[in-house]
Design a protein around this motif. Structure first.
Motif, PDB file in Angstrom:
ATOM      1  N   MET A  41       0.942  -1.439   0.331  1.00 39.79           N
ATOM      2  CA  MET A  41      -0.213   0.008  -0.330  1.00 39.79           C
ATOM      3  C   MET A  41       0.474   0.819  -0.325  1.00 39.79           C
ATOM      4  O   MET A  41       0.203   2.680   0.170  1.00 39.79           O
ATOM      5  CB  MET A  41      -1.267   0.007   1.157  1.00 39.79           C
ATOM      6  CG  MET A  41      -1.904  -1.144   0.768  1.00 39.79           C
ATOM      7  SD  MET A  41      -3.360  -1.601   2.411  1.00 39.79           S
ATOM      8  CE  MET A  41      -3.565   0.699   2.558  1.00 39.79           C
ATOM      9  N   ALA A  42       1.691   1.385  -0.373  1.00 39.60           N
ATOM     10  CA  ALA A  42       3.357   2.081  -0.425  1.00 39.60           C
ATOM     11  C   ALA A  42       2.467   2.810   1.291  1.00 39.60           C
ATOM     12  O   ALA A  42       3.044   4.669   0.917  1.00 39.60           O
ATOM     13  CB  ALA A  42       3.294   2.895  -1.524  1.00 39.60           C
ATOM     14  N   MET A  43       2.624   2.286   2.137  1.00 48.00           N
ATOM     15  CA  MET A  43       3.230   2.698   3.538  1.00 48.00           C
ATOM     16  C   MET A  43       4.629   3.488   4.221  1.00 48.00           C
ATOM     17  O   MET A  43       5.091   2.257   3.717  1.00 48.00           O
ATOM     18  CB  MET A  43       2.308   2.886   4.481  1.00 48.00           C
ATOM     19  CG  MET A  43       0.394   2.489   4.430  1.00 48.00           C
ATOM     20  SD  MET A  43      -0.583   1.230   5.365  1.00 48.00           S
ATOM     21  CE  MET A  43      -0.523   2.912   6.303  1.00 48.00           C
ATOM     22  N   ASN A  44       4.213   3.898   4.951  1.00 45.36           N
ATOM     23  CA  ASN A  44       5.676   4.365   5.570  1.00 45.36           C
ATOM     24  C   ASN A  44       5.127   4.304   7.035  1.00 45.36           C
ATOM     25  O   ASN A  44       3.987   3.477   7.535  1.00 45.36           O
ATOM     26  CB  ASN A  44       6.543   5.791   5.276  1.00 45.36           C
ATOM     27  CG  ASN A  44       5.482   7.102   5.772  1.00 45.36           C
ATOM     28  OD1 ASN A  44       4.753   7.189   6.712  1.00 45.36           O
ATOM     29  ND2 ASN A  44       5.407   7.780   4.785  1.00 45.36           N
ATOM     30  N   LEU A  45       5.809   3.965   7.767  1.00 47.30           N
ATOM     31  CA  LEU A  45       6.489   3.647   9.243  1.00 47.30           C
ATOM     32  C   LEU A  45       5.517   4.935   9.980  1.00 47.30           C
ATOM     33  O   LEU A  45       4.258   4.216  10.798  1.00 47.30           O
ATOM     34  CB  LEU A  45       7.631   4.084   9.976  1.00 47.30           C
ATOM     35  CG  LEU A  45       8.516   3.471  11.239  1.00 47.30           C
ATOM     36  CD1 LEU A  45       7.206   1.557  11.568  1.00 47.30           C
ATOM     37  CD2 LEU A  45       9.028   3.122  11.869  1.00 47.30           C
ATOM     38  N   MET A  46       5.624   5.860  10.339  1.00 48.12           N
ATOM     39  CA  MET A  46       4.413   7.274  10.530  1.00 48.12           C
ATOM     40  C   MET A  46       3.037   6.720  10.370  1.00 48.12           C
ATOM     41  O   MET A  46       2.476   6.707  10.866  1.00 48.12           O
ATOM     42  CB  MET A  46       4.933   8.487   9.947  1.00 48.12           C
ATOM     43  CG  MET A  46       3.738   9.365  10.386  1.00 48.12           C
ATOM     44  SD  MET A  46       3.730  11.032   9.769  1.00 48.12           S
ATOM     45  CE  MET A  46       3.234  10.537   7.890  1.00 48.12           C
ATOM     46  N   GLU A  47       2.576   6.637   9.337  1.00 49.04           N
ATOM     47  CA  GLU A  47       1.352   6.115   8.577  1.00 49.04           C
ATOM     48  C   GLU A  47       0.538   4.942   9.062  1.00 49.04           C
ATOM     49  O   GLU A  47      -0.396   5.151   9.344  1.00 49.04           O
ATOM     50  CB  GLU A  47       1.361   6.051   7.382  1.00 49.04           C
ATOM     51  CG  GLU A  47       1.421   6.915   6.378  1.00 49.04           C
ATOM     52  CD  GLU A  47       1.419   6.741   4.803  1.00 49.04           C
ATOM     53  OE1 GLU A  47       1.435   7.612   4.280  1.00 49.04           O
ATOM     54  OE2 GLU A  47       1.680   6.119   4.421  1.00 49.04           O
ATOM     55  N   VAL A  48       1.717   4.279   9.729  1.00 45.59           N
ATOM     56  CA  VAL A  48       1.472   2.899  10.131  1.00 45.59           C
ATOM     57  C   VAL A  48       0.981   3.233  11.656  1.00 45.59           C
ATOM     58  O   VAL A  48      -0.613   2.613  12.214  1.00 45.59           O
ATOM     59  CB  VAL A  48       2.443   1.296  10.352  1.00 45.59           C
ATOM     60  CG1 VAL A  48       2.321   0.669  11.048  1.00 45.59           C
ATOM     61  CG2 VAL A  48       2.473   0.980   8.356  1.00 45.59           C
ATOM     62  N   CYS A  49       2.104   3.801  12.671  1.00 44.04           N
ATOM     63  CA  CYS A  49       1.311   4.484  13.928  1.00 44.04           C
ATOM     64  C   CYS A  49       0.185   5.043  14.027  1.00 44.04           C
ATOM     65  O   CYS A  49      -0.444   5.044  14.583  1.00 44.04           O
ATOM     66  CB  CYS A  49       2.874   5.188  13.858  1.00 44.04           C
ATOM     67  SG  CYS A  49       4.104   4.327  14.227  1.00 44.04           S
ATOM     68  N   LYS A  50      -0.090   6.047  12.825  1.00 45.85           N
ATOM     69  CA  LYS A  50      -1.531   6.892  12.632  1.00 45.85           C
ATOM     70  C   LYS A  50      -1.992   5.641  12.805  1.00 45.85           C
ATOM     71  O   LYS A  50      -3.540   6.100  13.350  1.00 45.85           O
ATOM     72  CB  LYS A  50      -1.135   7.877  12.187  1.00 45.85           C
ATOM     73  CG  LYS A  50      -0.558   8.872  12.434  1.00 45.85           C
ATOM     74  CD  LYS A  50      -0.240  10.156  11.143  1.00 45.85           C
ATOM     75  CE  LYS A  50      -1.155  10.788  11.805  1.00 45.85           C
ATOM     76  NZ  LYS A  50      -0.609  12.666  11.189  1.00 45.85           N
TER      77      LYS A  50
END
Length: 106
Positions: A24-33
Motif C-alpha cells: 500500500m506504499a505506506m511508511n512507518l509514520m502512517e502505520v503508527c497513525k
C-alpha cells in the motif's frame, strides 16, 4: 497481500505488535497513525517536523537517510544514534520483525 509484523514501543513502555501491509506504499509514520499510536506527523511525511521520530531497536537494514531527514534530525530534540523519521521509512517485506521505540514528544 503480504503484511509484515512490527513491534512498536510507545512512550509508556508498552509494546504494540502491529501488522503493516507492504503493498500500500505506506511508511512507518502512517502505520503508527493507523494504529492510533501517538505520532503526529504534522508535516504530512515531508521530513520537516520530526514529530514521527523513532528509535530503531532491531538490526534491520533501512534505506539510507536522505539529506532532508539528516537536517531535520540535526534540529530535533531527543536525537540518538539510532534515530530515524518514521515518515522516511517505507514499509517493505525486509522490515518484517522491525522493532522501534517512539521518541519522547518535543
Amino acid at each position: 497481500m503480504s503484511d509484515v509484523t512490527i513491534k512498536i514501543k510507545d512512550r509508556e513502555g508498552e509494546i504494540h505488535e502491529v501488522q503493516a501491509p507492504t503493498d500500500m506504499a505506506m511508511n512507518l509514520m502512517e502505520v503508527c497513525k493507523a494504529y492510533e499510536l501517538p505520532v503526529e506527523g504534522t508535516c504530512g511525511g515531508m521530513a520537516m517536523c520530526a514529530s514521527c521520530q523513532c528509535y530503531i531497536l532491531s538490526d534491520h537494514e533501512l534505506p539510507e537517510m536522505s539529506q532532508d531527514e539528516d537536517l531535520m534530525l540535526a534540529e530535533a530534540f531527543y536525537v540518538e544514534d539510532n534515530s530515524r523519521l518514521g515518515c522516511q521509512i517505507p514499509i517493505t517485506p525486509e522490515l518484517d520483525g522491525l522493532e522501534i521505540e517512539l521518541a519522547p514528544e518535543s
